[in-house]
Write a protein that holds these residues in place. Structure first.
Motif, PDB file in Angstrom:
ATOM      1  N   LYS A 198      47.338  36.410  45.043  1.00 18.23           N
ATOM      2  CA  LYS A 198      46.110  35.645  45.213  1.00 18.23           C
ATOM      3  C   LYS A 198      46.272  34.464  46.168  1.00 18.23           C
ATOM      4  N   GLU A 200      39.178  38.116  33.225  1.00 18.14           N
ATOM      5  CA  GLU A 200      38.180  37.606  32.272  1.00 18.14           C
ATOM      6  C   GLU A 200      37.000  36.958  33.005  1.00 18.14           C
ATOM      7  N   ASP A 232      49.358  36.408  40.578  1.00 17.73           N
ATOM      8  CA  ASP A 232      49.181  35.050  41.105  1.00 17.73           C
ATOM      9  C   ASP A 232      49.720  34.947  42.523  1.00 17.73           C
ATOM     10  N   THR A 244      36.471  42.571  40.753  1.00 20.17           N
ATOM     11  CA  THR A 244      37.490  41.531  40.910  1.00 20.17           C
ATOM     12  C   THR A 244      37.722  41.133  42.362  1.00 20.17           C
ATOM     13  N   GLU A 273      39.190  34.629  39.790  1.00 16.73           N
ATOM     14  CA  GLU A 273      40.256  33.818  39.208  1.00 16.73           C
ATOM     15  C   GLU A 273      41.087  34.630  38.217  1.00 16.73           C
ATOM     16  N   SER A 274      40.413  35.525  37.498  1.00 15.55           N
ATOM     17  CA  SER A 274      41.105  36.327  36.486  1.00 15.55           C
ATOM     18  C   SER A 274      40.236  37.520  36.120  1.00 15.55           C
TER      19      SER A 274
END
Length: 204
Positions: free
Chosen positions: A43, A118, A40, A92, A115-116
């Motif tokens: 990012k 996933e 996080d 990613t 974002e993730s």
């Protein structure tokens, strides 16, 4: 499609825009994709501004098309393909490289991460039968007076651009002046029966 956060202009990219504002032409050279994992904290805008490369680059592509969307943004489009991919990965991160025209090396100008994990696309390796493609758009900020060029050498053509190219091609027919022709057709008038030519020229 993967869910990417807003693109971040890197410090090197900002310096390039300053160069462009000073009247020097810049060139966007390539789009790169990777599978780096970001915390996080990594990012955040502040962290991404200092990025000099992707964390784990997997592929790179030249641009298939581009257009100036506004005075302060350019839309770059590349076809991401798995044709040369031997190992699949989770996409990613995406980056855009650019340079001052004439410079030997380019720099990472802009970066975007998902974002993730996933929310990231899984890009499979090429199976030798069917190619997987993603048409990836990327908006990048420019200064209003920037003179921009884009590297499209060797890039795959977008299907709609190829269809437009075919539609714009002129067909050449050989025959007498009375011969009826369709739209987008050139008639090469000959007095006798059609014959073979090594070369022809005409003035439109």
């Amino acid at each position: 499609m993967g869910i990417f956060n807003s693109a971040v202009l890197t410090r090197a990219g900002n310096e390039l825009l300053v160069t462009a504002a000073a009247g020097k032409q810049i060139e966007f050279t390539r789009m790169v994709t990777g599978c780096g994992i970001y915390t996080d904290e990594e990012k955040t805008r502040a962290a991404l501004e200092s990025a000099q490369s992707l964390k784990e680059q997997k592929q790179e592509f030249t641009f298939s098309t581009w257009e100036k969307e506004s005075e302060q943004s350019v839309l770059l489009t590349a076809i991401i393909s798995n044709k040369k991919l031997t190992e699949g990965y989770k996409m990613t991160e995406i980056g855009i490289y650019g340079k001052e025209v004439g410079a030997e090396t380019d720099v990472l100008c802009s970066i975007s991460v998902t974002e993730s994990i996933e929310a990231s696309d899984s890009f499979p390796p090429y199976n030798g039968l069917r190619e997987c493609q993603i048409i990836q758009d990327y908006y990048i900020t420019i200064s209003p007076d920037a003179e921009v060029t884009v590297n499209m050498q060797g890039a795959a053509a977008l299907a709609e651009d190829f269809e437009k190219f075919k539609a714009d091609l002129k067909k050449i027919e050989i025959g007498p002046a009375s011969m009826e022709i369709g739209n987008n057709t050139i008639l090469l008038i000959v007095e006798d029966a059609p014959q073979e030519f090594d070369a022809v020229s005409y003035n439109n």
